[in-house]
Scaffold this active site. Sequence first.
Site, PDB file in Angstrom:
ATOM      1  N   SER A 184       2.966  -4.778   4.288  1.00 14.68           N
ATOM      2  CA  SER A 184       2.707  -4.488   5.711  1.00 14.68           C
ATOM      3  C   SER A 184       2.249  -6.023   6.104  1.00 14.68           C
ATOM      4  CB  SER A 184       1.193  -3.687   5.573  1.00 14.68           C
ATOM      5  OG  SER A 184       0.949  -3.241   6.898  1.00 14.68           O
ATOM      6  N   THR A 185       0.821  -6.180   6.327  1.00 15.38           N
ATOM      7  CA  THR A 185       0.627  -7.386   7.017  1.00 15.38           C
ATOM      8  C   THR A 185       0.876  -8.709   6.135  1.00 15.38           C
ATOM      9  OG1 THR A 185      -1.502  -6.576   8.164  1.00 15.38           O
ATOM     10  CG2 THR A 185      -1.433  -8.866   7.931  1.00 15.38           C
ATOM     11  N   HIS A 211       5.479  -2.148   7.556  1.00 12.60           N
ATOM     12  CA  HIS A 211       4.798  -1.344   8.760  1.00 12.60           C
ATOM     13  C   HIS A 211       5.308  -2.350   9.995  1.00 12.60           C
ATOM     14  CE1 HIS A 211       1.511   0.534   5.781  1.00 12.60           C
ATOM     15  NE2 HIS A 211       2.869   1.150   5.858  1.00 12.60           N
ATOM     16  N   MET A 304      -2.891  -4.275   4.717  1.00 13.35           N
ATOM     17  CA  MET A 304      -3.980  -3.436   4.622  1.00 13.35           C
ATOM     18  C   MET A 304      -3.927  -2.095   4.328  1.00 13.35           C
ATOM     19  SD  MET A 304      -5.484  -4.944   8.489  1.00 13.35           S
ATOM     20  CE  MET A 304      -3.967  -4.496   9.517  1.00 13.35           C
ATOM     21  N   ASP A 307      -1.666   2.394   1.803  1.00 10.63           N
ATOM     22  CA  ASP A 307      -0.193   3.170   1.866  1.00 10.63           C
ATOM     23  C   ASP A 307       0.620   2.826   0.593  1.00 10.63           C
ATOM     24  OD1 ASP A 307       1.651   4.807   2.803  1.00 10.63           O
ATOM     25  OD2 ASP A 307       2.523   3.110   4.151  1.00 10.63           O
TER      26      ASP A 307
END
Length: 363
Positions: A184-185, A211, A304, A307
């Site tokens: 993600s991030t 993401h 973050m 998941d």
Amino acid sequence: MRKINVLVVDDSAFMRKLISDFLSENPEITVVATARNGEDGLKKVKELNPDVVTMDIEMPILNGLDALKQIMHEHPVPVIMLSSTTGSGAENTLTAIQYGAFDFIAKPSGAISLDLHKIKEELVEKVISASKVSKKHLINLETNRNTPIKQEERYSKIEPIETINLVSPKKENNKKKIICIGTSTGGPRALQKVLTTLPENIDAGILIVQHMPAGFTKSLANRLNSVCHISVKEATCGEIVQKGTAYIAPGGFHLKVKESGSNLMIQLDQTEAIYGHRPSVDVLFESLSEITEYKKVAVIMTGMGSDGKKGLIALKNTGKTAAIAESEETSIVFGMPKAAIATNLVDEIQTVDKIANTILKFL
């Protein structure tokens, strides 16, 4: 408790007011100032030393990209870019990530988004997360454009590539293999670091959940494809997974697989988001857990939240899976890897520069 000081940079007075109001409603955040263009923003970053900056990309005098580049070079601070979902907006957003932006948020309806409330929670969450990022992750992220990977490269690299000694893929009784990656991030930079060090003849297909909202993943895939030895593309429904190809889940769609004869076929759907994510790493991993005839390597990198944690448990419970998590040392946000490690099911914890080598070792 010390509050998070935020500088809001946007050329629209309406957007500056809306963003400031949203952030100020959170007791952990204080908007210390606003700026109307990149030049004004750069000046106030130096004067006020904010913890986090939110910045529009399209602005007069000095646009968000040029301002970001100067900020990261002269006064590194976590910057969250606000971008439109147009094709050019997606390209500019990925360029911002190259320049060292912490993350981005897609405006719901263009430059002046009257419905900005739709991303209020996401904005607050990312500001809080950005305030915790280590400054060492912000330094030296500016793009090195001078070392092409492929002769036909169209895009700048996200990060300098270090040469590592790769382990040659070995056949294991002709058992079929698949690699699955969730991030993600900070993911685009991490993905480039990993994918560019995988060999063209790797003995597995690669499925990736990053993401990102709709409209951004195709640009990401194209950029990665231009700098990798393997092929990288945005996944399409119904295609057969091929060795040496990485498939990125399209923003807004879950990525799953099913067996089709002796192959794996990609399935995409828009079923309910999982903890706010579509695509979801859990959905991909749980889908793969139902495929029993494959040896799997699961990788969870910077991001973050948690998941991928449930999906990793499913993979480990139902088949032969080697699990790798990115270490806290190199994770921009040590959320998803930390959650995976907490399951006690991760086989190796590695810095991002060693993940490719570890994947090949498990293959």
